[in-house]
Design a protein around this motif. Structure first.
Motif, short mmCIF file in Angstrom:
data_model
loop_
_atom_site.label_atom_id
_atom_site.label_comp_id
_atom_site.label_asym_id
_atom_site.label_seq_id
_atom_site.Cartn_x
_atom_site.Cartn_y
_atom_site.Cartn_z
N ARG A 87 0.89 -1.17 0.00
CA ARG A 87 0.00 0.00 0.00
C ARG A 87 0.92 1.21 0.00
NH1 ARG A 87 -1.07 5.05 2.43
NH2 ARG A 87 -3.30 5.46 2.26
N ASP A 91 -2.72 5.48 -2.70
CA ASP A 91 -3.45 4.34 -3.28
C ASP A 91 -4.93 4.46 -2.93
OD1 ASP A 91 -1.19 3.22 -4.31
OD2 ASP A 91 -1.26 1.37 -3.12
N SER A 170 -3.29 1.13 -7.39
CA SER A 170 -2.80 0.28 -6.30
C SER A 170 -1.35 -0.10 -6.54
CB SER A 170 -3.67 -0.98 -6.25
OG SER A 170 -3.10 -1.92 -5.37
#
Ligand code: SIN
Length: 280
Positions: A87, A91, A170
């Protein structure tokens, strides 16, 4: 080989326990592995702290519980049995943010997953877990009878593949190439755990298309009701990560959800999954 003196601290009344007093990087006796498996079956998810695991050690420990499961759409960064779950700041999508059990759009979803916290932010990024035995047992006898024989159809069309363009949002990368073929699974909405013999609710809404033999419109109301029921607060526990923590959960009786609330911080995890059987 000396047996460790395990200390077990429950996380909530519903499920989950921290298991302290063991170094997962060290070789473990069969009795220790059997004791840890029994704790997993009892608590649905177990957690370890203060571990130092490279990929070989993570696989060395996880591999004592079964064969590895290869994920159908996350792109491995090296070892194909390990998915790095990243992460990054900004994101908007992260792995596992809706309540789910892992990878139901396969004929035989993984029985368990093991996640190692490599780089944990100073706050946020907790993981929630929910006990699906309790969710099933909370249903009325009439609803339990209604669900007998009902199966749900799952596909990864909404979470992977060229049309989804999730990689732009992502840091964890999925297959988006044109040669990627979606996978599907059709599974009972109530499953019997092959080791405990207990019945558990099994509904994974983020990947579910419809109930088998029904249209989406016919399925949606009941699916939403069951999904909401699967993660009532009183069925859950919450795990606060530290760098070096390990979570080990049983996908046959637990759901989980990751929180994307780590603001400006990175979060890096390494995950292995263990092969499961066809849900019955
Ligand atoms: C997952 O759904 O396996 C990811 C959970 C997490 O990153 O906390």
């Amino acid at each position: 080989m000396a047996l460790p003196n395990l200390q077990v601290n429950r996380l909530s009344g519903a499920m989950g326990a921290e298991v302290l007093g063991i170094d997962l990087a060290a070789p473990q006796a069969d009795e220790t592995i059997a004791a840890i498996r029994a704790l997993l079956l009892e608590h649905g998810a177990i957690f370890f702290r203060g571990q130092t695991l490279d990929d070989a050690r993570l696989k060395g420990f996880a591999g004592r519980f079964g064969k590895f499961f290869r994920h159908p759409y996350f792109l491995p960064e090296g070892d194909p049995d390990i998915i790095v779950i990243r992460r990054a700041p900004g994101d908007t999508k992260i792995v596992g943010e809706g309540w789910h059990s892992d990878t139901p759009a396969t004929a035989a979803p993984p029985m368990a997953s093991m996640l190692y916290g490599e780089d944990i932010p100073p706050y946020g990024g907790d993981t929630l877990f929910a006990n699906q035995y309790l969710a099933y047992e909370s249903l009325s006898p009439a609803m339990r009878r209604t669900l007998e024989g009902v199966r749900a159809v799952y596909s990864d069309t909404r979470v992977a593949g060229a049309s989804q363009r999730r990689n732009a949002q992502s840091a964890t990368k999925s297959r988006e190439d044109e040669t990627f073929r979606h996978s599907e699974g059709v599974h009972p909405v109530v499953r019997t755990h092959p080791e405990t013999g207990r019945k558990a609710l099994y509904i994974v809404r983020p990947l579910m298309l419809r109930f088998d033999g029904m249209s989406e419109a016919e399925s949606d109301g009941l699916a939403e009701f069951l999904y909401e029921r699967s993660h009532r607060p009183e069925f859950t526990c919450r795990f606060r990560w530290e760098t070096g923590s390990v979570a080990f959960w049983d996908n046959r009786c637990a759901q989980h959800a990751a929180l994307n609330d780590t603001g400006p911080f990175h979060r890096i995890m390494r995950r292995v999954q263990l092969a499961g059987d066809i849900p019955a």
